[in-house]
Design an enzyme around this catalytic site. Structure first.
Site, short mmCIF file in Angstrom:
data_model
loop_
_atom_site.label_atom_id
_atom_site.label_comp_id
_atom_site.label_asym_id
_atom_site.label_seq_id
_atom_site.Cartn_x
_atom_site.Cartn_y
_atom_site.Cartn_z
N CYS A 290 -4.70 -5.01 2.19
CA CYS A 290 -4.61 -4.52 0.79
C CYS A 290 -3.24 -3.95 0.49
O CYS A 290 -2.85 -3.86 -0.66
CB CYS A 290 -5.65 -3.44 0.57
N GLU A 392 -4.22 -10.17 -7.74
CA GLU A 392 -4.37 -10.05 -6.29
C GLU A 392 -4.95 -11.34 -5.72
O GLU A 392 -6.01 -11.79 -6.16
CB GLU A 392 -5.30 -8.89 -5.94
#
Ligand SMILES: NC(=O)c1ccc[n+]([C@@H]2O[C@H](COP(=O)([O-])OP(=O)(O)OC[C@H]3O[C@@H](n4cnc5c(N)ncnc54)[C@H](O)[C@@H]3O)[C@@H](O)[C@H]2O)c1
Ligand SMILES: N/C(=C\C=C\C=O)C(=O)O
Length: 488
Positions: A290, A392
């Site tokens: 992440c 993302e």
């Protein structure tokens, strides 16, 4: 080398016992796509039993432990994970397909560290007391006490399964809570194995519980009236659903979510260092971190050199079987995620990208062709406003975007709904101290990436997170405080 797969059974772990339901789902080995385990889906009955066991444990032997005794037990958990290092390594690699070199240096060591470090920091942390002048001149004092928040629902993702689950369970237990863990359906093995460790160490039954399943099992925890708090790590969109689910029972929530973290290479960067660190921040764990950088802004004066050197680094990554020492690049975690990543590879080209390297899936002509593989990929020619550079992807890919001046690149870096991490490279100390505070991210690395001091606050801002965990910062979530005012 190719691994002979023996299909394992993964029951739930409730009140110190392994519990099968017979309703199982397959867990696949991402290297080849073979079934490597069958996990037992927990229904409402199993979730209710796990929550009840966790509640009971709070008032049983666990709840009566002294702080020192509890801290020592948490440290024993860390020691037991280290003793069973190879078992956790094997379990993690079977679920994720990640190289042994990654799991043995990142995931598993943090399994132990996440218990040990929080045990100590939470034991040493003082509370507070104030002398208070009162109108009658006699005075009073105010003192703060901390107590466990209670039953904590832990919902964790598939990219660093043991690391991220224990980053929650460690402080939760150190503070005296009990937990009901719902690991990702994609990577349930290490959370299941940790149940054996809890029993080996003598952690009282009900303190640590694991229920398997998909989002609907997770939702049984987030909506459960007898769960006191939820700590979640996962996609931002999932986090929104969880906040909706906890609203009716007003559960405290600690949320670690998605990101689209910027990297910046200034003209005065040490390029050897920048290339080394960007190779990690773009491709470590096959880009499934992440905190990774999927957009990197490079000063125009060094753009071509950074592009060419990062291309060389990407093309030197070694795909392979996990136990091959040379392997430093594995598959992504599932076919579903592979298809998501490849859809962005396609989108990038539709948005005008030049593919510097990669852009598809590798062909091995062996059993790996059944796995979930993609190529490490670098793009140039994408605009900052392209979906590829803004959304993302969570894969081994990066858009290199040139910039000319500092103010411009800070604006570009901050122009995102996320605010999890950022990393930049500059040898100019004034620039470092000028730029870092302007970056809207919870975690900022300078001339480095993913260096982790567990005493520091960890978490994102904007749509990357709510709250901070790590060090004593986790106390705010894992304990409730009372202020006691005593009049003389
Ligand atoms: N901020 C961080 O520290 C951090 C760390 C790792 C991963 N992530 C993020 O996690 C994502 C990848 O992980 P993922 O695909 O497992 O995330 P995900 O959101 O799909 O799933 C995470 C967990 O939530 C559960 N879940 C799904 N829907 C739910 C619901 N409605 N209620 C309760 N639980 C539910 C899943 O079963 C899983 O256990 C990426 O977006 C990545 O950025 C963030
Ligand atoms: N939470 C942490 C890492 C998160 C990585 C995300 O993929 C950690 O290092 O504690």
């Amino acid at each position: 080398m190719r691994k002979e797969i023996t299909v394992r059974d993964l029951p739930n772990f409730i009140n110190g016992q392994y519990v099968e339901t017979g309703n199982t789902f397959d867990v696949l080995y991402p290297i080849t796509g073979e079934v490597t385990a069958k996990a037992h889906t927990a229904g409402q009955a199993e979730v209710d039993a796990a929550v009840a066991a966790a509640r009971a444990a709070l008032s049983g032997p666990w709840g009566q432990l002294t702080t020192n005794a509890r801290v020592e037990m948490v440290k024993d958990i860390a020691a037991a994970i280290r003793r069973r290092f190879d078992d956790f390594l094997e379990a993690e690699v079977l679920d994720t397909g990640k190289p042994y070199s990654v799991a043995s240096h990142v995931d598993i060591p943090r399994g132990g560290a996440n218990f040990e470090s929080f045990a100590e920091s939470l034991r040493e942390h003082a509370t507070e007391m104030f002398q208070f002048d009162t109108p009658d001149g006699r005075g009073a004092h105010n003192m703060m006490i901390r107590r466990p928040r209670g039953v904590i629902g832990v919902i964790s993702p598939w990219n660093l399964p043991l690391l991220l689950m224990t980053f929650k369970v460690g402080p939760a237990l150190a503070c005296g809570n009990t937990v009901v863990v719902k690991p990702s359906e994609v990577t349930p093995s290490t959370a299941t194995l940790l149940g054996e460790v809890m029993n080996e160490v003598g952690v009282p039954e009900g303190v640590y519980n694991v229920v398997h399943g998909y989002g609907d099992t997770g939702a049984m925890i987030t909506s459960h009236p007898d769960v006191d708090g939820i700590t979640f790590t996962g996609e931002t969109v999932t986090g929104s659903k969880i906040l909706e689910a906890v609203a009716p029972t007003l559960k405290a929530s600690s949320m670690e979510m998605g990101g689209k973290n910027p990297g910046i290479v200034f003209e005065d960067a040490d390029l050897d260092l920048a290339i080394k660190e960007l190779t990690r921040s773009c491709f470590l764990n096959t880009g499934q971190v992440c905190l990774g950088t999927e957009r990197v802004y490079v000063h125009e004066s060094v753009f071509d050199e950074v592009r060419d050197r990062l291309k060389e680094a990407a093309e030197n990554l070694h795909y392979g079987f996990p136990d091959d020492e040379a392997t430093n690049f594995g598959p992504v975690v599932s076919d579903e995620h592979r298809d998501k990543v490849l859809s962005y590879y396609k989108l990038a080209e539709e948005e005008g990208a030049t593919v510097v390297t990669g852009g598809g899936a590798p062909k091995f002509d062996d059993e790996r062709d059944g796995g979930s593989w993609v190529q490490p990929t670098i793009w140039t020619g994408l605009s900052h406003d392209s979906r590829t550079a803004r959304e993302e992807i969570f894969g081994p890919c990066v858009a290199l975007i040139p910039f000319t001046d500092e103010d411009e690149v800070i604006k570009l870096a901050n122009d995102t709904k996320y605010g999890l991490a950022a990393t930049f490279f500059s040898q100019d100390v004034s620039r470092v101290h000028r730029v870092a505070p302007q970056l809207e991210a919870g975690i900022i690395w300078v001339n480095s990436w993913f260096l982790r001091d567990l005493r520091t606050a960890f978490g994102g801002m904007k749509q990357s997170g709510i709250g901070r965990e790590g060090g004593v910062h986790g106390l705010e979530f894992y304990t409730e405080t009372s202020n006691i005012c005593i009049k003389y």
